[in-house]
Design an enzyme around this catalytic site. Structure first.
Site, PDB file in Angstrom:
ATOM      1  N   SER A 226      58.681  36.891  44.098  1.00 53.69           N
ATOM      2  CA  SER A 226      57.890  38.112  44.012  1.00 53.69           C
ATOM      3  C   SER A 226      56.770  38.078  45.060  1.00 53.69           C
ATOM      4  O   SER A 226      57.052  37.914  46.244  1.00 53.69           O
ATOM      5  CB  SER A 226      57.365  38.275  42.580  1.00 53.69           C
ATOM      6  OG  SER A 226      56.831  39.554  42.375  1.00 53.69           O
TER       7      SER A 226
ATOM      8  N   ASP B 269      66.311  45.104  40.928  1.00 55.44           N
ATOM      9  CA  ASP B 269      64.934  44.632  40.730  1.00 55.44           C
ATOM     10  C   ASP B 269      63.975  45.808  40.609  1.00 55.44           C
ATOM     11  O   ASP B 269      63.897  46.656  41.502  1.00 55.44           O
ATOM     12  CB  ASP B 269      64.525  43.749  41.920  1.00 55.44           C
ATOM     13  CG  ASP B 269      63.335  42.873  41.614  1.00 55.44           C
ATOM     14  OD1 ASP B 269      62.350  43.375  41.042  1.00 55.44           O
ATOM     15  OD2 ASP B 269      63.385  41.671  41.949  1.00 55.44           O
TER      16      ASP B 269
ATOM     17  N   HIS C 179      63.968  41.012  37.549  1.00 53.02           N
ATOM     18  CA  HIS C 179      63.079  40.667  38.660  1.00 53.02           C
ATOM     19  C   HIS C 179      63.404  39.250  39.113  1.00 53.02           C
ATOM     20  O   HIS C 179      63.011  38.270  38.474  1.00 53.02           O
ATOM     21  CB  HIS C 179      61.635  40.773  38.178  1.00 53.02           C
ATOM     22  CG  HIS C 179      60.618  40.645  39.265  1.00 53.02           C
ATOM     23  ND1 HIS C 179      60.766  41.179  40.521  1.00 53.02           N
ATOM     24  CD2 HIS C 179      59.402  40.024  39.279  1.00 53.02           C
ATOM     25  CE1 HIS C 179      59.698  40.907  41.254  1.00 53.02           C
ATOM     26  NE2 HIS C 179      58.857  40.200  40.518  1.00 53.02           N
TER      27      HIS C 179
END
Length: 514
Positions: free
Chosen positions: A226, A452, A482
């Site tokens: 991320s 995602d 995610h």
């Protein structure tokens, strides 16, 4: 909605809240030779409130213990011999033979604002294969957890702040919302003014290069998830010659400014919601929250509209507001594993019970069952505002609302109004978007997930292109949630493990599952 780390205490915290419902700082003087400092590794203490609380990390499978240490770094990298701050580190030593050990593998799990000290142990056994040749290492970035944590408001004030309407409908609500943001930001300056100018991603990247030296590694071996992909990209730009084997998973688009990033998230969460609705209504058993995908979304929209007028009973004295419900829905879309909680939460909310959705919202905001907040929200805003140059006005938000609503009827307003979060921030932002060009870097594995919600798949190719020719190796995972590695998909695991352990690069353009 602050962006949680890809692998925060989300699972543990959410389960704890659902069950309940049914500080190191800055030093005064610098040290001339920080790269030569020796770390004192000891048993890890229980996480601090800023880290999310809880118990000391349990041993890994096989009995290996986690060890913690603090590393001194300059408070101001432009004055490396001035004041210092302490960065909290954690590691599990490599399990394999010493002559097969490659070095340390440093993890950043995203946010920004997530504590690596609490996240790595929570999922450490999933990296057992990587631990055969690496010490697994993570850290609390500056401003986070035990590393000179940014704080802004008390727990009681945060309870009130997160109850406020974050999608105002009229002038009075707009004023209340903007005043609340201004008060929160002022609290950050009052409580953490010394560290606020020094929590940018470029500062954290320099910390990682110091960490590499202190850990005794010639190259930085890295796993970023991320926001951790943005941090890794900035590191590769600043220190291309020091990049070893690196993986970026759940990739941030480095070409977007803050407004474009928020709009991309609106589209991403909308896609994830649509995928959830299709999944729920495709099961053999009836979907308790709708008969068709369109019906699921229509009923959610009605619930949120009703909550704007009349909140539901939540947890304790707190009510499930429209904002809390939207936060809770967003939290559940970060992982397909949480879709069952979303179904349960919606089903209960339709019957007048807001506890499950509020528990999910609490997890998003870093609120533990005992009412204490981690500092993920404060750190998230501090790091984003130090990075992002744009400062948006109410007029800017109103001009963009139609575009955001088109991208997501459910999440558009919330993400658009979130753009004013840095408007009254006391520190200027660094740039419109990060520079991740990394000519001369070793190859970097860049893994994107087509479903995602938080870092939409389009950012994967943008990161590959921005890194420069011959650097990014693109891998696509056709899945939900995610991140890709944590999905357990064998194809993704083979690609990542093969590269990190044996230096074998998959072909760029590889698509998983095969």
């Amino acid at each position: 909605m602050p962006t949680p780390p890809a692998r925060t205490r989300t699972a543990a915290l959410t389960v704890a809240v659902l069950t309940a419902a049914l500080a190191a700082g800055c030093g005064d003087s610098g040290e001339a030779d920080l790269p030569s400092q020796k770390l004192s590794w000891k048993d890890c203490p229980a996480p601090s409130a800023e880290q999310g609380g809880g118990e000391s990390p349990s041993p890994l499978a096989g009995g290996a213990n986690w060890e913690c240490a603090t590393m001194k770094a300059p408070l101001d990298w432009d004055d490396p011999e001035g004041d210092t701050l302490d960065l909290a580190l954690i590691r599990a030593k490599a399990s394999g033979e010493e002559d097969k050990r490659i070095g340390s593998l440093i993890f950043n799990f995203g946010g920004p604002g997530g504590s690596g000290i609490t996240t790595l142990p929570a999922f450490g056994d999933e990296y057992a294969t990587l631990r055969t040749r690496y010490d697994l290492v993570s850290f609390d970035p500056r401003g986070v957890g035990r590393s000179a944590p940014v704080t802004c408001e008390t727990d009681k004030q945060l309870d009130a702040y997160y109850q406020e309407d974050a999608s105002p409908d009229d002038a009075a609500e707009e004023k209340t919302y903007v005043d609340g943001v201004k008060k929160f930001n002022g609290g950050c300056e009052d409580r953490s003014g010394k560290v606020l100018p020094h929590v940018a991603t470029t500062d954290a990247a320099r910390d990682m290069d110091l960490m590499r030296q202190v850990l005794g590694d010639e190259k930085l071996h890295y796993f970023g998830i991320s926001y951790g992909t943005e941090l890794g990209g900035v590191y590769a730009h600043l220190f291309p010659e020091n990049v070893g084997r690196a993986v970026f998973d759940a990739v941030v688009d480095p070409t977007q400014d803050a407004q474009q990033g928020s709009l991309g998230q609106a589209r991403g969460f909308q896609l994830a919601l649509e995928n959830y609705a299709k999944d729920c209504t495709s099961k053999p058993d009836d979907c308790p929250v709708g008969d068709t995908p369109a019906d699921v979304q229509a009923r959610i929209a009605k619930l949120l509209k009703d909550l704007d007028k009349e909140p539901l009973p939540g947890l304790g004295a707190r009510k499930l507001t429209q904002t809390a419900a939207t936060n809770g829905i967003a939290q559940s879309l970060y992982s397909k594993d949480f879709w069952e909680y979303l179904t349960e939460g919606l089903d209960q909310a339709y019957d007048g019970d807001g506890r499950v959705l509020m528990a999910l919202s609490d997890s998003m905001n870093g609120r533990a069952p005992d009412g204490e907040y981690s500092n993920i929200g404060a750190a998230n805003i501090a790091i984003n505002c130090a990075d992002d140059k744009p400062r948006y006005s109410v007029a800017d938000v109103k001009a963009k609302l139609p575009e955001f609503r088109k991208a997501s009827p459910l999440f558009g307003d919330f993400l658009a109004w979130g753009m004013v979060g840095c408007t009254d921030w006391p520190v200027p932002g660094a740039a419109d978007h990060p520079d991740v060009s990394a000519k001369g870097s070793a190859p970097i594995l860049v893994v994107g997930n087509t479903g995602d919600p938080a870092t939409p798949y389009a950012g994967t190719r943008k990161m590959v292109d921005a890194l420069g020719a011959g650097v990014g190796i693109e891998v696509t995972y056709k899945g939900q949630g995610h991140g890709a590695y944590d999905s357990g998909d064998p194809c993704v695991r083979r690609a990542v493990d093969g590269y990190l352990l044996d230096g074998k690069s998959p072909e760029s353009g590889t698509v998983c599952p095969r």
